[in-house]
Design a protein around this motif. Structure first.
Motif, short mmCIF file in Angstrom:
data_model
loop_
_atom_site.label_atom_id
_atom_site.label_comp_id
_atom_site.label_asym_id
_atom_site.label_seq_id
_atom_site.Cartn_x
_atom_site.Cartn_y
_atom_site.Cartn_z
N PRO A 146 40.35 40.70 42.87
CA PRO A 146 40.76 40.74 41.47
C PRO A 146 39.72 41.36 40.54
O PRO A 146 40.07 41.86 39.46
N LEU A 147 38.45 41.35 40.95
CA LEU A 147 37.40 41.95 40.13
C LEU A 147 37.58 43.46 40.02
O LEU A 147 37.07 44.08 39.07
N MET A 148 38.27 44.06 40.98
CA MET A 148 38.48 45.51 40.95
C MET A 148 39.31 45.93 39.74
O MET A 148 39.23 47.07 39.28
N LYS A 149 40.11 45.01 39.23
CA LYS A 149 40.97 45.32 38.09
C LYS A 149 40.17 45.64 36.84
O LYS A 149 40.54 46.50 36.04
N SER A 150 39.04 44.96 36.67
CA SER A 150 38.23 45.14 35.47
C SER A 150 36.91 45.87 35.71
O SER A 150 36.15 46.10 34.79
#
Length: 348
Positions: A146-150
């Motif tokens: 999920p960190l890839m999103k930001s």
């Protein structure tokens, strides 16, 4: 002191684990000259001797997001590395959460049953090794992807200029038309300072130039890789800190010459501030080891009167010296504002 406690606890875990393995094998009339794989031995020592901290989190997150994470089936490929230590610890963190912490000790209890440790894992966790390995992979991906999103991946719009090892805090230096990076790295088991020359094509360098070998002499006893402090001035004066004895020291090094130019040890007085260029700053931690451990941030500003002799204009502040660790070192320009948490210092 925190690192010292960690090392002592880590080694004590080794002692207890080795003793228990020996006793279990002997009780079952099995030769006592075998041990679990190294990833488990070191992972277990880390699991019981320290918390899963920011350094471990940073390393594992980077490994997962940048595709160099190694699953259990291939963990031999990172044998003996710091990544192996932390992957071993992380697997046990996962196993404790999913299967219960009591199962960690049962891995040693069941060690006598099989010559293949993968089968010990299967019996203890009551799932196939492949399933357990896949579950661990999924647990990590669910946490970090999920960190890839930001976060924008570093490989987009950038060039990797090193090929191997762990590399930290690079500083850039230009000499005429040549461009260099100085940085701390651990490539061969010793933390040292290296240099690479940047090509216009940013070709990856497999064998960087060793500038200063660390951890083999009293002067360069130990570098703080994850809390390293290093900078270089416009005229090629490299400054860095390392541990020597009970506290940190500041070294100055000019790469055109051989050997360290000067060492400043933090004694009972602090060297601070002020007018002449090149200006320097250091952010420091002062840990007072009382019944209740307290941490104080100190900001040290000083100026080099003569860069060849490396003398200093000083303002003296009396502070205890025990537990001192330098967090950052950097050169300042006139008019530069420095923000240390809520405190701001401005140089006219």
């Amino acid at each position: 002191m925190k690192d010292f406690r960690h090392v002592i606890r880590h080694e004590i875990v080794h002692v207890f684990m080795t003793n228990k393995v020996y006793r279990i094998l002997k009780d079952h009339r099995i030769p006592t000259n075998k041990m679990p794989p190294l990833w488990f031995v070191e992972g277990l020592a880390e699991f019981y001797s320290t918390e899963w901290d920011a350094q471990a989190e940073m390393l594992m997150r980077d490994a997962v997001l940048n595709n160099y994470f190694v699953n259990l089936d291939n963990i031999f490929s990172i044998y003996g590395s710091f990544l192996m230590y932390k992957e071993g610890q992380n697997f046990l963190e996962f196993a404790a959460e999913k299967y219960g912490e009591e199962r960690i000790g049962m891995l040693i209890d069941n060690f006598w049953m099989y010559s293949n440790f993968n089968q010990v894992i299967e019996t203890t966790f009551k799932e196939s090794f492949e399933q357990i390995d896949a579950e661990w992979n999924y647990w990590l991906r669910k946490k970090y992807y999920p960190l890839m999103k930001s976060s924008y991946p570093t490989e987009f719009g950038s060039h990797k200029v090193t090929k191997r090892g762990f590399n930290f805090t690079p500083v850039y230096f230009k000499l005429q038309n040549r461009h260099y990076l100085y940085y701390l790295a651990n490539l061969d088991g010793y933390s040292s300072i290296y240099r690479i020359e940047l090509s216009p094509e940013y070709i990856q360098i497999d064998s960087p130039e060793l500038i200063l070998r660390g951890e083999q002499t009293e002067e360069l006893e130990s570098f703080h890789l994850f809390q390293s402090a290093i900078d270089i001035s416009d005229d090629g004066l490299l400054v860095f800190n390392n541990k020597k004895g009970g506290t940190d020291v500041i070294h100055f090094f000019r790469f055109m010459k051989t050997g360290l130019l000067k060492l400043f040890r933090m004694m009972s007085y602090f060297l601070l501030r002020h007018q002449n260029f090149p200006m320097m700053a250091a952010e420091l931690f002062l840990v007072q080891l009382t019944e209740k451990v307290s941490v104080t941030f100190i900001f040290m500003i000083f100026s080099l009167i003569n860069s060849s002799e490396l003398q200093m204009i000083i303002t003296m502040i009396r502070i205890p010296v025990s537990g001192l660790m330098i967090n950052r070192l950097f050169f300042l320009q006139t008019g530069q504002e420095v923000n240390l948490k809520e405190n701001k210092i401005y140089f006219q």
